[in-house]
Enzyme design. Structure first.
Site, mmCIF file in Angstrom:
data_model
loop_
_atom_site.group_PDB
_atom_site.id
_atom_site.type_symbol
_atom_site.label_atom_id
_atom_site.label_comp_id
_atom_site.label_asym_id
_atom_site.label_seq_id
_atom_site.Cartn_x
_atom_site.Cartn_y
_atom_site.Cartn_z
ATOM 1 N N SER A 1 11.016 -66.009 64.744
ATOM 2 C CA SER A 1 10.727 -64.568 64.864
ATOM 3 C C SER A 1 10.229 -64.162 66.245
ATOM 4 C CB SER A 1 9.685 -64.106 63.830
ATOM 5 O OG SER A 1 10.067 -64.470 62.552
ATOM 6 N N GLU B 1 23.632 -66.960 70.930
ATOM 7 C CA GLU B 1 22.272 -67.211 70.481
ATOM 8 C C GLU B 1 22.302 -68.310 69.418
ATOM 9 O OE1 GLU B 1 20.505 -63.789 68.529
ATOM 10 O OE2 GLU B 1 18.850 -65.028 67.800
ATOM 11 N N LYS C 1 -2.055 -69.536 76.334
ATOM 12 C CA LYS C 1 -1.839 -70.991 76.410
ATOM 13 C C LYS C 1 -0.381 -71.343 76.712
ATOM 14 C CE LYS C 1 -5.960 -72.460 75.795
ATOM 15 N NZ LYS C 1 -6.592 -73.149 76.931
ATOM 16 N N CYS D 1 25.374 -45.798 49.338
ATOM 17 C CA CYS D 1 25.987 -46.799 48.467
ATOM 18 C C CYS D 1 25.350 -46.754 47.079
ATOM 19 C CB CYS D 1 25.915 -48.179 49.122
ATOM 20 S SG CYS D 1 27.150 -49.302 48.469
ATOM 21 N N HIS E 1 28.213 -47.625 54.203
ATOM 22 C CA HIS E 1 26.945 -47.825 54.924
ATOM 23 C C HIS E 1 27.036 -47.254 56.347
ATOM 24 C CE1 HIS E 1 24.819 -50.314 51.998
ATOM 25 N NE2 HIS E 1 26.015 -50.749 51.660
ATOM 26 N N GLU F 1 24.770 -46.453 58.317
ATOM 27 C CA GLU F 1 23.727 -46.963 59.220
ATOM 28 C C GLU F 1 24.232 -48.108 60.096
ATOM 29 O OE1 GLU F 1 23.901 -47.418 55.985
ATOM 30 O OE2 GLU F 1 22.988 -49.290 55.300
HETATM 31 N N1 GLN Z 1 25.124 -52.755 43.684
HETATM 32 C C1 GLN Z 1 26.081 -51.770 44.026
HETATM 33 C C2 GLN Z 1 27.499 -52.302 44.064
HETATM 34 O O1 GLN Z 1 27.718 -53.489 44.144
HETATM 35 C C3 GLN Z 1 25.731 -51.111 45.363
HETATM 36 C C4 GLN Z 1 25.803 -52.045 46.518
HETATM 37 C C5 GLN Z 1 25.182 -51.481 47.764
HETATM 38 O O2 GLN Z 1 24.364 -50.574 47.698
HETATM 39 N N2 GLN Z 1 25.520 -52.023 48.891
HETATM 40 O O3 GLN Z 1 28.425 -51.518 43.993
#
Ligand code: GLN
Length: 543
Positions: free
Chosen positions: A15, A140, A187, A381, A515, A517
Site C-alpha cells: 500500500s 509495475e 528511519k 448497474c 459503469h 465511472e
Molecule cells: N449483481 C448484478 C448483476 O450481476 C449487478 C452487478 C453490478 O452492479 N456490477 O447483474
C-alpha cells in the site's frame, strides 16, 4: 520507435501507492511529449481479480475489451487517458494457466517444465510483446520485494533488463521512510534492507521513490544514496499530498521524471507542460461550493472497493468547482425505517454496483426515498436494477418484484441473462457456468432516446460504456413501467436490453446498467457525473 522499459517494484510494506506513482510518472512523461503504456504484473494466483472479494482486493477494474483487472489499471487510465486493455495486466495464475495449456498441448516437446525458464519466459513474453507500443512501457510489479510469490517476476524482469540492455531498461524501487516519534527521526534502515533484498535477486535499482509523511532531510537522502549505491539525486522524496492529482506535480518537483530521463541518457527532452494538472489541483483545493452525496453500498468500510466511483464523483466536482463529500452508508441500515432520515441532509443519493441479496431492501428503500422526495438519484448497474424493482413494487403494485439473483421469484423484473450478442458473436451462459470472466463484460453500445435527459447529457445518440453484470432488467416490464412515468431512455442497439432508465418529471433520477465511472478522468470528467453533481448543487439551491 525505441521503446524503453521502466520496472517499478515496492519494498518495506504494501500500500505504498506504487500504482499511483507509476501512473503519475506516466503522466509526466506524456507531459514531455512521449507516448506511454502502463501495465501491471500481479503475483497472486487468481487468473484475474474478477472472482476476488472487493473487501480483500478493492475494485475490479473493467477494460473496453472485457478484462477484469487490477484497480491500478484504473489509476493508469485516469492519469494518462490511454484506455487500458486486457494485455496490460497479468497474474501468476494466468501465467501458469498459459504454461500449463502449452504443456498439455505438447508445445514443450517433452521438456521438464520449471519455474525457470518456463514461467519466467512466459512473464518475459508478456513484457516483450509491449515492445514498439510506446516510447516508454512502465511495468509495475505487484506485491512487496521479499514475498515468495514475487520471485519469478523479479527474476524475469532481471533477465529482461539484461536482454534489452541498460540503455532500454530502468528499475525504480518504492520504499517507505517511517517516522519514529520517540527518536524524532525518519528511519532509512527499512529502505536499506529492502534494497539489499532486491540486490540479492540481482536487481540494482537506479531510482528510489521514498514515501514519507514529512520532508526528508537532504543528509538522509545522501545517506540512503551511499548505502544503496545510488546517486543521491536519484533518491526521490515522495511525500504525502492532499489530493492524488497533485502526485504528478509533487514528483516532478522532486525530480522524478528528470532522473528517469537522465538514467536513460536522454538530454533533448522538452520541459513538461503540467498546466492540466495545475488546473485540476487548483479546482480540487479551492472549490466554490460543496455538496454531500450518500453512497448506499455494501463494501462501505473499504472505500477502495469503490475506487473509480469515488474518483468519478470527484471529477464531477472538479467540473463544477465543487467539493464532493461522500457519506458512505451501509445499505442494510434502511431496513429499519427509522433510519431513512439519514438521507434528509444529502443532495444526492447514489446506489453503486453490487452483488448478492444482503442490503438490497435498504437500497430499494433509498431509491424510493429519492424518487418520492425528488432527491437526485444515480443508480449504477445494481443501483439501476434496484430502482426498477422499486418502481415495479411501488408504481405497478407488484410487491413480490425482485431479481432472480436472490433466488426464484414470480415477478422477476431483473433476470439472469443467458444469451446476448457481442459484435457479431452470440455469447451464451447457463446457471452452472464458471463464475470467472463470464459476465457481460466490457464495452457495449447503447442507443439513446432522442429528447431524453441522457441524450442531452451525453449530447449523443449512441454511446459506448463498460459493463460487468450477469443480470438484466426484464424487457417485458418496459411498457407498464413507461406508463407510470419511468422512461427507458437507453437500450442496446437491437432494442432487447434496457441500458438506461430515467424519470423525466424528477429533477435527476437516472439508472444505468453499465459503469460510467470507469471511463471518467480528472481532465475529462464523465458527463453523467458532471450532470449529477450539478443536480446536487441545484438541490442545495446553489445554482
Ligand atoms: N449483481 C448484478 C448483476 O450481476 C449487478 C452487478 C453490478 O452492479 N456490477 O447483474
Amino acid at each position: 520507435m525505441t521503446t524503453r522499459f521502466i520496472f517499478i517494484t515496492g519494498g518495506v510494506v504494501s500500500s505504498l501507492g506504487k500504482g499511483l506513482g507509476s501512473a503519475a510518472l506516466g503522466a509526466l512523461l506524456q507531459a514531455r511529449g512521449y507516448t506511454v503504456r502502463l501495465c501491471k504484473l500481479d503475483p497472486y494466483l487468481n487468473v484475474d481479480p474478477g472472482t476476488m472479494s472487493p473487501f480483500q482486493h478493492g475494485e475490479v477494474y473493467v477494460t473496453d475489451d472485457g478484462a477484469e483487472t487490477d484497480l491500478d489499471l484504473g489509476h493508469y487510465e485516469r492519469f494518462t487517458g490511454r484506455p487500458a486493455v486486457q494485455s496490460d495486466n497479468v497474474t501468476t495464475g494466468r501465467i501458469y494457466m498459459n504454461v500449463l495449456t502449452k504443456e498439455r498441448r505438447g508445445d514443450y516437446l517433452g521438456a521438464t517444465i520449471q519455474v525457470i525458464p518456463h514461467i519466467t519466459n512466459e512473464i518475459m513474453d508478456f513484457v516483450r510483446e509491449k515492445d514498439g507500443s510506446a516510447d516508454f512501457v512502465l511495468c509495475e510489479i505487484g506485491g512487496t520485494v521479499g514475498d515468495i510469490e514475487s520471485l519469478p517476476f523479479l527474476e524475469a524482469i532481471r533477465q529482461f533488463g539484461n536482454e534489452v540492455g541498460r540503455e532500454r531498461s530502468l528499475f525504480i524501487h518504492t520504499t517507505l521512510l517511517p517516522y519514529i516519534a520517540a527518536a524524532g527521526e525518519l528511519k532509512t534502515k527499512p529502505t536499506q534492507h529492502s534494497v539489499k533484498e532486491l540486490m540479492s535477486v540481482g536487481i540494482r535499482p537506479h531510482i528510489l521513490l521514498c514515501r514519507s509523511d514529512r520532508p526528508i532531510p537532504e543528509e538522509e537522502c545522501a545517506k540512503i544514496g551511499l548505502f544503496c549505491n545510488i546517486d543521491e539525486k536519484a533518491v526521490i522524496p515522495a511525500l504525502d499530498v492532499s489530493t492524488i492529482y497533485e502526485v504528478p506535480l509533487s514528483y516532478h518537483e522532486a525530480g522524478l521524471d528528470e532522473q528517469v530521463l537522465k538514467a536513460f541518457k536522454i538530454d533533448d527532452a522538452k520541459e513538461p507542460d503540467l498546466s492540466v494538472w495545475e488546473d485540476i489541483v487548483a479546482r480540487v483545493k479551492s472549490p466554490e461550493s460543496e455538496v454531500t452525496i450518500a453512497v448506499i453500498g455494501k463494501y462501505t468500510n473499504l472505500t477502495d472497493s469503490y475506487k473509480s466511483l469515488n474518483e468519478a464523483l470527484i471529477h464531477g466536482g472538479i467540473a463544477n468547482k465543487t467539493k464532493v463529500n461522500l457519506k458512505f452508508i451501509e445499505a442494510a441500515v434502511f431496513e429499519d425505517e427509522s433510519r431513512i432520515h439519514e438521507l434528509e441532509d444529502v443532495q444526492g443519493i447514489l446506489v453503486p454496483g453490487g452483488f448478492g441479496q444482503r442490503g438490497t431492501e435498504g437500497k430499494i428503500r433509498a431509491a424510493q426515498f429519492a424518487r418520492e422526495k425528488k432527491v437526485p438519484y444515480f443508480g449504477i448497474c445494481f443501483g439501476m436494477q434496484m430502482a426498477v424493482i422499486e418502481a415495479t413494487r411501488n408504481l405497478l403494485g407488484k410487491k413480490s418484484a425482485s431479481s432472480t439473483e436472490f433466488g426464484p421469484c414470480d415477478e422477476n423484473v431483473v433476470g439472469l441473462m443467458t444469451e446476448w450478442t457481442k459484435g457479431n458473436v452470440k455469447e451464451e451462459r447457463g446457471e452452472d457456468t464458471d463464475l470467472g470472466g463470464t459476465m457481460r463484460l466490457g464495452a457495449y453500445p447503447a442507443a439513446l432516446k432522442s429528447g431524453s435527459k441522457v441524450a442531452a447529457i451525453y449530447d449523443a445518440q449512441e454511446i459506448s460504456e463498460r459493463h460487468r453484470h450477469r443480470y438484466e432488467v426484464n424487457a417485458d416490464y418496459i411498457a407498464d413501467l413507461e406508463k407510470q412515468g419511468l422512461t427507458f431512455s437507453g437500450m442496446s442497439p437491437d432494442g432487447n436490453l434496457p441500458e438506461i432508465i430515467e424519470y423525466p418529471d424528477h429533477p435527476w433520477f437516472i439508472g444505468v446498467q453499465f459503469h460510467p465511472e470507469l471511463k471518467s478522468k480528472p481532465f475529462d470528467p464523465h458527463p453523467l457525473f458532471v450532470s449529477f453533481i450539478e443536480a446536487a448543487r441545484k438541490q442545495k439551491n446553489l445554482l
